[in-house]
Design an enzyme around this catalytic site. Sequence first.
Site, PDB file in Angstrom:
ATOM      1  N   ASP A   9       0.300   2.174   2.129  1.00 64.36           N
ATOM      2  CA  ASP A   9      -0.425   1.393   1.356  1.00 64.36           C
ATOM      3  C   ASP A   9      -0.539   0.164   1.496  1.00 64.36           C
ATOM      4  O   ASP A   9       0.301  -0.476   2.267  1.00 64.36           O
ATOM      5  CB  ASP A   9      -0.239   1.509  -0.274  1.00 64.36           C
ATOM      6  CG  ASP A   9      -1.025   1.113  -1.187  1.00 64.36           C
ATOM      7  OD1 ASP A   9      -2.260   1.225  -0.942  1.00 64.36           O
ATOM      8  OD2 ASP A   9      -0.601   0.380  -2.151  1.00 64.36           O
ATOM      9  N   ASP A  11      -2.353  -3.000  -0.370  1.00 66.50           N
ATOM     10  CA  ASP A  11      -1.965  -4.169  -1.360  1.00 66.50           C
ATOM     11  C   ASP A  11      -0.689  -3.844  -2.009  1.00 66.50           C
ATOM     12  O   ASP A  11      -0.589  -2.789  -2.587  1.00 66.50           O
ATOM     13  CB  ASP A  11      -3.337  -4.185  -2.368  1.00 66.50           C
ATOM     14  CG  ASP A  11      -4.530  -4.557  -1.745  1.00 66.50           C
ATOM     15  OD1 ASP A  11      -4.541  -5.611  -0.721  1.00 66.50           O
ATOM     16  OD2 ASP A  11      -5.693  -3.996  -1.973  1.00 66.50           O
ATOM     17  N   CYS A 105     -14.626  11.692  -5.144  1.00 66.96           N
ATOM     18  CA  CYS A 105     -14.314  12.053  -3.709  1.00 66.96           C
ATOM     19  C   CYS A 105     -12.824  12.815  -3.725  1.00 66.96           C
ATOM     20  O   CYS A 105     -12.426  12.746  -4.721  1.00 66.96           O
ATOM     21  CB  CYS A 105     -14.323  10.920  -3.105  1.00 66.96           C
ATOM     22  SG  CYS A 105     -13.228   9.373  -3.300  1.00 66.96           S
ATOM     23  N   CYS A 107     -10.962  11.554  -1.308  1.00 70.17           N
ATOM     24  CA  CYS A 107     -10.151  10.524  -0.495  1.00 70.17           C
ATOM     25  C   CYS A 107      -9.421   9.437  -1.385  1.00 70.17           C
ATOM     26  O   CYS A 107      -8.552   8.724  -1.017  1.00 70.17           O
ATOM     27  CB  CYS A 107     -10.801   9.877   0.651  1.00 70.17           C
ATOM     28  SG  CYS A 107     -12.531   8.986  -0.175  1.00 70.17           S
ATOM     29  N   ASP A 134       3.174   1.433  -3.837  1.00 71.20           N
ATOM     30  CA  ASP A 134       3.747   0.598  -4.944  1.00 71.20           C
ATOM     31  C   ASP A 134       3.326   1.361  -6.259  1.00 71.20           C
ATOM     32  O   ASP A 134       3.535   0.441  -7.403  1.00 71.20           O
ATOM     33  CB  ASP A 134       3.223  -0.796  -4.941  1.00 71.20           C
ATOM     34  CG  ASP A 134       1.664  -0.923  -4.982  1.00 71.20           C
ATOM     35  OD1 ASP A 134       1.172  -0.149  -4.505  1.00 71.20           O
ATOM     36  OD2 ASP A 134       1.402  -2.103  -5.387  1.00 71.20           O
TER      37      ASP A 134
END
EC number: 3.1.3.82
Length: 186
Positions: A9, A11, A105, A107, A134
């Site tokens: 990931d 952020d 979506c 995704c 996270d």
Amino acid sequence: MAKPAVFLDRDGVINVDHGYVHDEHDFQFIEGVFEATAALQRMGYLLVLVTNQSGIARGKFSEERFISLTQWMDWNFADNGVEFDGIYYCPHHAEHGIGQYKEECDCRKPKPGMFLSARDFLNIDMANSVMVGDKAEDMMAAEAAGVGTKILVRTGKPITEQGEALATVVLDSIRDVPHYLLRVKK
């Protein structure tokens, strides 16, 4: 032959999550991220970024701005000897999206679409792969995609009971991931 990957990931894992980070001046790398990702590459893992970017959908910044920041981030990794094998992002949000980005979506995490696209394009061995995230949504997407090891880190959002229950392990930060994997993969 399929290869294992470490899905990352952005952020809260790669950079400090200041909320809708879209400018180089606000992008603060997590301490140890370059050393950790270099170690993971030396261990034979592909590196794949999988990031929800609802700031695009919400109109907080453009997709072009995100792509520009991502190129800058990628260059910083390259300057530190690290190459991403794949970069996948979701610009959609079903509720808060505007225009073309208001979409349900496959995704957007917790759905596994980015993982499955990477698997198919890069020939990834999902069972021997790792997700570093996270949030519970990161763990849910990894689980749905068949990722074998799910690592939750404390450098992003506060750890929830749901996230902890879905994770294989909770570590302080990405810098701890190579050591953990070396211990458990012996």
